[in-house]
Design a protein around this motif. Structure first.
Motif, short mmCIF file in Angstrom:
data_model
loop_
_atom_site.label_atom_id
_atom_site.label_comp_id
_atom_site.label_asym_id
_atom_site.label_seq_id
_atom_site.Cartn_x
_atom_site.Cartn_y
_atom_site.Cartn_z
N PHE A 14 -64.35 -14.21 15.26
CA PHE A 14 -64.98 -13.94 13.96
C PHE A 14 -64.55 -12.56 13.46
CE2 PHE A 14 -68.19 -12.50 11.05
CZ PHE A 14 -68.57 -13.64 10.35
N GLY A 15 -64.63 -11.55 14.32
CA GLY A 15 -64.23 -10.20 13.95
C GLY A 15 -62.75 -10.13 13.58
N PHE A 16 -61.90 -10.78 14.36
CA PHE A 16 -60.48 -10.78 14.07
C PHE A 16 -60.19 -11.45 12.73
CE2 PHE A 16 -56.36 -12.94 14.18
CZ PHE A 16 -55.51 -11.84 14.32
N MET A 17 -60.98 -12.46 12.38
CA MET A 17 -60.75 -13.19 11.13
C MET A 17 -60.93 -12.28 9.91
SD MET A 17 -59.59 -16.16 11.64
CE MET A 17 -59.72 -16.79 9.98
N GLU A 18 -61.77 -11.26 10.01
CA GLU A 18 -61.91 -10.33 8.88
C GLU A 18 -60.60 -9.58 8.67
OE1 GLU A 18 -63.60 -8.05 5.70
OE2 GLU A 18 -63.87 -10.06 6.49
N PHE A 19 -60.01 -9.10 9.76
CA PHE A 19 -58.71 -8.45 9.65
C PHE A 19 -57.65 -9.44 9.17
CE2 PHE A 19 -54.54 -8.08 11.66
CZ PHE A 19 -54.07 -6.96 10.99
N TRP A 20 -57.64 -10.64 9.74
CA TRP A 20 -56.64 -11.65 9.39
C TRP A 20 -56.76 -12.04 7.92
CZ3 TRP A 20 -52.26 -13.06 11.28
CH2 TRP A 20 -51.67 -14.25 10.85
N ALA A 21 -57.98 -12.21 7.44
CA ALA A 21 -58.19 -12.58 6.04
C ALA A 21 -57.68 -11.46 5.12
CB ALA A 21 -59.66 -12.86 5.76
N TRP A 22 -57.95 -10.20 5.48
CA TRP A 22 -57.46 -9.08 4.69
C TRP A 22 -55.92 -9.08 4.67
CZ3 TRP A 22 -54.24 -5.19 6.42
CH2 TRP A 22 -54.01 -4.15 5.51
N PHE A 23 -55.32 -9.21 5.84
CA PHE A 23 -53.86 -9.19 5.96
C PHE A 23 -53.23 -10.33 5.16
CE2 PHE A 23 -49.96 -10.66 7.91
CZ PHE A 23 -49.20 -9.50 7.98
N MET A 24 -53.73 -11.54 5.35
CA MET A 24 -53.18 -12.70 4.66
C MET A 24 -53.37 -12.57 3.15
SD MET A 24 -51.67 -14.69 6.77
CE MET A 24 -51.56 -16.24 5.90
N HIS A 25 -54.52 -12.08 2.75
CA HIS A 25 -54.80 -11.94 1.32
C HIS A 25 -53.84 -10.93 0.68
CE1 HIS A 25 -58.10 -11.22 -1.95
NE2 HIS A 25 -57.02 -11.80 -2.46
N LYS A 26 -53.70 -9.78 1.32
CA LYS A 26 -52.88 -8.72 0.74
C LYS A 26 -51.38 -9.04 0.77
CE LYS A 26 -52.03 -3.82 0.70
NZ LYS A 26 -52.67 -2.54 0.85
N PHE A 27 -50.90 -9.53 1.90
CA PHE A 27 -49.46 -9.67 2.08
C PHE A 27 -48.91 -11.07 1.89
CE2 PHE A 27 -50.58 -5.84 4.54
CZ PHE A 27 -49.82 -4.93 3.83
N VAL A 28 -49.74 -12.09 2.00
CA VAL A 28 -49.25 -13.46 1.86
C VAL A 28 -49.76 -14.11 0.58
CG1 VAL A 28 -49.16 -15.74 2.95
CG2 VAL A 28 -49.01 -13.69 4.37
N GLN A 29 -51.07 -14.05 0.34
CA GLN A 29 -51.61 -14.66 -0.88
C GLN A 29 -51.16 -13.89 -2.12
OE1 GLN A 29 -55.67 -15.00 1.09
NE2 GLN A 29 -55.73 -16.68 -0.38
N HIS A 30 -51.05 -12.58 -2.02
CA HIS A 30 -50.53 -11.79 -3.14
C HIS A 30 -49.02 -11.58 -2.98
CE1 HIS A 30 -53.99 -10.42 -5.63
NE2 HIS A 30 -54.63 -10.98 -4.62
N GLY A 80 -61.92 -21.88 17.70
CA GLY A 80 -62.21 -22.77 16.57
C GLY A 80 -63.61 -22.55 16.02
N VAL A 81 -64.57 -22.31 16.90
CA VAL A 81 -65.94 -22.02 16.45
C VAL A 81 -65.97 -20.71 15.67
CG1 VAL A 81 -68.30 -21.48 17.22
CG2 VAL A 81 -67.04 -23.34 18.31
N GLY A 82 -65.27 -19.70 16.15
CA GLY A 82 -65.22 -18.41 15.44
C GLY A 82 -64.59 -18.54 14.07
N ILE A 83 -63.50 -19.32 13.98
CA ILE A 83 -62.84 -19.53 12.68
C ILE A 83 -63.78 -20.28 11.74
CG2 ILE A 83 -60.95 -20.75 11.50
CD1 ILE A 83 -59.26 -20.20 14.05
N ALA A 84 -64.45 -21.30 12.25
CA ALA A 84 -65.38 -22.08 11.42
C ALA A 84 -66.56 -21.22 10.97
CB ALA A 84 -65.88 -23.31 12.18
N ALA A 85 -67.07 -20.39 11.86
CA ALA A 85 -68.19 -19.51 11.50
C ALA A 85 -67.77 -18.54 10.40
CB ALA A 85 -68.70 -18.75 12.72
N TYR A 86 -66.58 -17.95 10.54
CA TYR A 86 -66.09 -17.02 9.51
C TYR A 86 -65.89 -17.77 8.19
CZ TYR A 86 -63.53 -13.36 7.16
OH TYR A 86 -63.15 -12.40 6.25
N GLY A 87 -65.33 -18.95 8.26
CA GLY A 87 -65.13 -19.75 7.05
C GLY A 87 -66.44 -20.08 6.35
#
Length: 163
Positions: A14-30, A80-87
Motif C-alpha cells: 500500500f505504501g509503495f503504491m503511493e510512490f508508484w502512483a506518483w511516479f507513473m502519473h508524472k512520468f508515464v501518464q503525463h 494483490g491485497v495491498g494494490i486493491a486496498a490502495y485502488g
C-alpha cells in the motif's frame, strides 16, 4: 504465511503504491500514455473516461495476484491485497471526494482532505501534458496543509462571529 507477515506485505505494498502512483502519473501518464490520461484533464459530459483504463490495468494485476496466490498462502496474494486496498482508497479519495463522480460524499471540513483537494486542483490548473505539479494522491505537500489550516481557521472565525 503468518498473519503478521501478510499484514506487513499488504501495508508495505500500500505504501509503495503511493510512490508508484506518483511516479507513473508524472512520468508515464503525463508522458507516453498521455493519450489515455488526457481525458482526465479536460471537461467532458461522459461518466467514463479513457483514463479509467488505469483502474482496469491495476485491477487486472491485483486479480492475477489473487488468483495465483494460493488463497493467501503465497506472498504475492498479499501484494494483490495491498494494490486493491490502495485502488479502493484512490477511488474514494480521488474520484468520489475530489472529483465528485459519485455525489454521495459532500465536501469535508477535514484539514487533510481539504489540503488534498487543493493540491489536486493545482495539478489540474494546466490542461496540457506539461506544466502540471502535485502528482501524488495521499501525500500532501506541507504548504497545502498550512493553507488548509488557515482556511479552516478563517471559516471557524466567521462561523463564531455570525452566531
Amino acid at each position: 504465511m503468518t498473519a503478521l507477515a501478510a499484514l506487513g506485505i499488504t501495508l508495505a505494498t500500500f505504501g509503495f503504491m503511493e510512490f508508484w502512483a506518483w511516479f507513473m502519473h508524472k512520468f508515464v501518464q503525463h508522458g507516453p500514455l498521455w493519450f489515455l490520461h488526457r481525458s482526465h484533464h479536460v471537461r467532458h459530459p461522459h461518466p467514463v473516461e479513457r483514463n479509467d483504463l488505469f483502474f482496469l490495468i491495476y485491477g487486472g494485476i491485483s486479480a492475477a495476484l489473487f488468483i495465483t496466490g494460493d488463497n493467501g498462502g503465497r506472498w504475492w496474494f498479499w501484494v494483490g491485497v495491498g494494490i486493491a486496498a490502495y485502488g479502493t482508497v484512490y477511488f474514494f479519495v480521488h474520484d468520489v471526494l475530489i472529483h465528485g463522480r459519485l455525489r454521495f460524499w459532500k465536501k469535508s471540513d477535514n484539514t487533510y482532505l481539504r489540503a488534498l483537494n487543493m493540491a489536486h486542483k493545482t495539478h489540474h490548473k494546466t490542461q496540457g501534458r506539461d506544466g502540471s505539479a502535485e502528482f501524488g494522491l495521499l501525500w500532501v505537500s506541507p504548504k497545502y496543509l498550512e493553507l488548509a489550516r488557515k482556511r479552516q481557521l478563517k471559516i471557524n472565525k466567521e462561523k463564531t462571529k455570525n452566531e
